[in-house]
Design an enzyme around this catalytic site. Structure first.
Site, PDB file in Angstrom:
ATOM      1  N   GLU A   1      43.215 -12.285 141.607  1.00 57.61           N
ATOM      2  CA  GLU A   1      44.845 -11.383 142.239  1.00 57.61           C
ATOM      3  C   GLU A   1      44.649 -10.573 143.172  1.00 57.61           C
ATOM      4  O   GLU A   1      45.473 -10.189 143.963  1.00 57.61           O
ATOM      5  CB  GLU A   1      45.287 -11.017 140.730  1.00 57.61           C
ATOM      6  CG  GLU A   1      45.685 -11.971 139.871  1.00 57.61           C
ATOM      7  CD  GLU A   1      45.555 -11.762 138.306  1.00 57.61           C
ATOM      8  OE1 GLU A   1      45.320 -10.315 138.103  1.00 57.61           O
ATOM      9  OE2 GLU A   1      45.571 -12.556 137.386  1.00 57.61           O
TER      10      GLU A   1
ATOM     11  N   ASN B   1      39.980  -8.312 130.427  1.00 57.24           N
ATOM     12  CA  ASN B   1      40.324  -7.737 131.779  1.00 57.24           C
ATOM     13  C   ASN B   1      41.854  -7.516 131.459  1.00 57.24           C
ATOM     14  O   ASN B   1      42.912  -8.522 131.305  1.00 57.24           O
ATOM     15  CB  ASN B   1      40.457  -8.973 133.019  1.00 57.24           C
ATOM     16  CG  ASN B   1      40.881  -8.234 133.952  1.00 57.24           C
ATOM     17  OD1 ASN B   1      41.629  -7.210 134.246  1.00 57.24           O
ATOM     18  ND2 ASN B   1      41.381  -9.235 134.837  1.00 57.24           N
ATOM     19  N   TRP B   2      42.444  -6.120 131.223  1.00 57.86           N
ATOM     20  CA  TRP B   2      43.699  -6.070 130.675  1.00 57.86           C
ATOM     21  C   TRP B   2      44.678  -6.178 131.837  1.00 57.86           C
ATOM     22  O   TRP B   2      45.828  -5.992 131.574  1.00 57.86           O
ATOM     23  CB  TRP B   2      43.742  -4.420 130.164  1.00 57.86           C
ATOM     24  CG  TRP B   2      43.171  -4.596 128.509  1.00 57.86           C
ATOM     25  CD1 TRP B   2      42.480  -5.762 127.911  1.00 57.86           C
ATOM     26  CD2 TRP B   2      43.150  -3.485 127.659  1.00 57.86           C
ATOM     27  NE1 TRP B   2      42.265  -5.262 126.424  1.00 57.86           N
ATOM     28  CE2 TRP B   2      42.733  -4.022 126.387  1.00 57.86           C
ATOM     29  CE3 TRP B   2      43.780  -2.139 127.775  1.00 57.86           C
ATOM     30  CZ2 TRP B   2      42.484  -3.220 125.309  1.00 57.86           C
ATOM     31  CZ3 TRP B   2      43.690  -1.465 126.571  1.00 57.86           C
ATOM     32  CH2 TRP B   2      43.262  -1.839 125.241  1.00 57.86           C
ATOM     33  N   LYS B   3      44.226  -6.167 133.096  1.00 53.37           N
ATOM     34  CA  LYS B   3      45.105  -6.326 134.220  1.00 53.37           C
ATOM     35  C   LYS B   3      45.884  -5.089 134.195  1.00 53.37           C
ATOM     36  O   LYS B   3      45.718  -3.879 133.475  1.00 53.37           O
ATOM     37  CB  LYS B   3      45.752  -7.620 134.248  1.00 53.37           C
ATOM     38  CG  LYS B   3      44.788  -8.652 134.241  1.00 53.37           C
ATOM     39  CD  LYS B   3      45.469 -10.257 134.533  1.00 53.37           C
ATOM     40  CE  LYS B   3      44.447 -11.213 134.615  1.00 53.37           C
ATOM     41  NZ  LYS B   3      44.885 -12.508 134.821  1.00 53.37           N
TER      42      LYS B   3
ATOM     43  N   GLU C   1      35.963 -17.942 138.017  1.00 48.05           N
ATOM     44  CA  GLU C   1      37.396 -18.150 137.696  1.00 48.05           C
ATOM     45  C   GLU C   1      38.256 -19.071 138.612  1.00 48.05           C
ATOM     46  O   GLU C   1      38.635 -18.642 139.458  1.00 48.05           O
ATOM     47  CB  GLU C   1      38.139 -16.825 137.531  1.00 48.05           C
ATOM     48  CG  GLU C   1      37.098 -15.754 136.658  1.00 48.05           C
ATOM     49  CD  GLU C   1      38.319 -14.868 136.213  1.00 48.05           C
ATOM     50  OE1 GLU C   1      38.331 -14.634 135.059  1.00 48.05           O
ATOM     51  OE2 GLU C   1      38.775 -14.227 136.969  1.00 48.05           O
TER      52      GLU C   1
ATOM     53  N   SER D   1      42.061 -18.629 131.258  1.00 48.64           N
ATOM     54  CA  SER D   1      42.587 -19.407 130.089  1.00 48.64           C
ATOM     55  C   SER D   1      41.789 -19.600 128.895  1.00 48.64           C
ATOM     56  O   SER D   1      41.683 -20.581 128.219  1.00 48.64           O
ATOM     57  CB  SER D   1      43.350 -20.531 130.517  1.00 48.64           C
ATOM     58  OG  SER D   1      44.408 -20.485 131.350  1.00 48.64           O
TER      59      SER D   1
ATOM     60  N   HIS E   1      38.644 -10.189 142.133  1.00 50.41           N
ATOM     61  CA  HIS E   1      39.421 -10.920 141.342  1.00 50.41           C
ATOM     62  C   HIS E   1      40.328 -11.654 142.196  1.00 50.41           C
ATOM     63  O   HIS E   1      40.754 -11.057 143.125  1.00 50.41           O
ATOM     64  CB  HIS E   1      40.139 -10.064 140.192  1.00 50.41           C
ATOM     65  CG  HIS E   1      40.865 -10.724 138.882  1.00 50.41           C
ATOM     66  ND1 HIS E   1      42.057 -11.676 139.387  1.00 50.41           N
ATOM     67  CD2 HIS E   1      40.358 -11.065 137.875  1.00 50.41           C
ATOM     68  CE1 HIS E   1      42.236 -12.218 138.309  1.00 50.41           C
ATOM     69  NE2 HIS E   1      41.494 -11.985 137.534  1.00 50.41           N
TER      70      HIS E   1
ATOM     71  N   GLY F   1      41.535 -12.723 130.187  1.00 55.10           N
ATOM     72  CA  GLY F   1      42.620 -11.826 130.555  1.00 55.10           C
ATOM     73  C   GLY F   1      43.508 -11.526 129.320  1.00 55.10           C
ATOM     74  O   GLY F   1      43.694 -10.962 128.381  1.00 55.10           O
TER      75      GLY F   1
ATOM     76  N   GLY G   1      45.857 -17.558 133.931  1.00 57.28           N
ATOM     77  CA  GLY G   1      47.384 -17.499 133.526  1.00 57.28           C
ATOM     78  C   GLY G   1      48.088 -18.399 132.971  1.00 57.28           C
ATOM     79  O   GLY G   1      49.427 -18.364 132.761  1.00 57.28           O
TER      80      GLY G   1
HETATM   81  P1  PGA Z   1      43.484 -15.368 131.608  1.00 57.83           P
HETATM   82  O1  PGA Z   1      42.891 -14.449 132.952  1.00 57.83           O
HETATM   83  O2  PGA Z   1      42.368 -15.286 130.577  1.00 57.83           O
HETATM   84  O3  PGA Z   1      44.671 -14.878 131.298  1.00 57.83           O
HETATM   85  O4  PGA Z   1      43.802 -16.844 132.321  1.00 57.83           O
HETATM   86  C1  PGA Z   1      41.962 -14.445 133.325  1.00 57.83           C
HETATM   87  C2  PGA Z   1      41.585 -13.520 134.283  1.00 57.83           C
HETATM   88  O5  PGA Z   1      42.164 -13.207 135.238  1.00 57.83           O
HETATM   89  O6  PGA Z   1      40.276 -13.046 134.524  1.00 57.83           O
END
Ligand code: PGA
Length: 252
Positions: free
Chosen positions: A100, A11-13, A165, A210, A98, A231, A171
């Site tokens: 976020e 997931n490149w966000k 998640e 993570s 997600h 991520g 993050g």
């Molecule tokens: P991260 O993000 O691997 O940077 O912790 C995971 C995600 O939000 O899907």
């Protein structure tokens, strides 16, 4: 029952530019031989999906989106992108719910469910994200929170993918222990059984939060973990390929 095929998704966000798509060929060069038994997916920002699909056309990489509109049909919805458009642009999967989006855009389970339904209707595989906050874990509410999210966000369709998640693990550096991950994956499948009965055994459940080259193999060893949603460590081919090569299904 056939074994579930592993899925490792990046997931490149809201990171990257067109030039970042060069990572795709590097990624494929690193994993092509090993990843025959693994679905490898990259979800770039929406404007790059079509270029990403083109860049991946002669590889086995899959391209996906990070969100979609809940509206299944074309509609007057300024700024929204439908699942059908994402499919038309070359996406095969779409992440919905997600944390976020749940936190920053106020998305609740009912909306996430509509998005997942729209994805399925368009022929995309929805990756439905669920997970508790730190405060909810501290209060002993993981089973309750995650259970409600699964029952209310996930359509009764065996094609769906669930990503567990924990919000507090995204993050940062902290992750649940391996037994804790296995415990939540088991309770997610138990909740899927309520609507899918035996077909729940075919649903892939990913862990996210993570995951990186250092802990991927350990995460993949957890009971009931069918892959990962990654991520930060999916942005660079060197990191993401190391994660993929850490999966037991990767032939070395
Ligand atoms: P991260 O993000 O691997 O940077 O912790 C995971 C995600 O939000 O899907």
């Amino acid at each position: 029952m056939a074994a579930r095929r592993p899925l490792i998704a990046g997931n490149w966000k809201m990171f990257g530019r067109r030039a970042s798509l060069g990572e795709l060929s590097q990624l494929w060069a690193a994993v092509a031989d090993a990843a025959a038994g693994i679905d490898v997916l990259i979800c770039p920002p929406a404007p790059y999906i079509q270029n990403a699909a083109w860049a991946a056309r002669e590889t086995g990489l899959l391209i996906g989106a990070q969100d979609c509109s809940p509206a299944a049909d074309d509609a007057a919805r300024t700024g929204e992108v439908s699942a059908a458009m994402l499919k038309d642009a070359g996406a095969r999967y779409v992440i919905v719910g997600h944390s976020e989006r749940r936190a920053l855009h106020g998305e609740g389970n009912a909306l996430v469910r509509q998005k997942a339904d729209a994805a399925l209707a368009a022929g995309l595989t929805p990756i439905i994200c669920v997970g508790e906050t730190q405060a909810e874990r501290a209060a002993g509410r993981v089973a309750e929170i995650v259970g409600v999210q699964v029952r209310e966000s996930a359509p009764a369709d065996p094609r769906i993918v669930i990503a567990y998640e924990p919000v507090w693990a995204i993050g940062g550096t902290a992750t649940p222990t391996i037994p804790e991950i296995a415990e939540v994956h088991a309770l997610i499948r138990e909740n899927l059984r309520a609507s899918l009965s035996g077909e729940a055994n075919g649903v892939r459940i990913l862990y996210g939060g993570s995951v990186g080259p250092k802990n991927a193999a350990e995460v993949f060893s957890a009971e009931g973990v069918d892959g990962a949603l990654v991520g930060r460590a999916s942005l660079k081919a060197a990191d993401f390929s190391a994660i993929i090569l850490g999966h037991p299904a990767a032939r070395t």
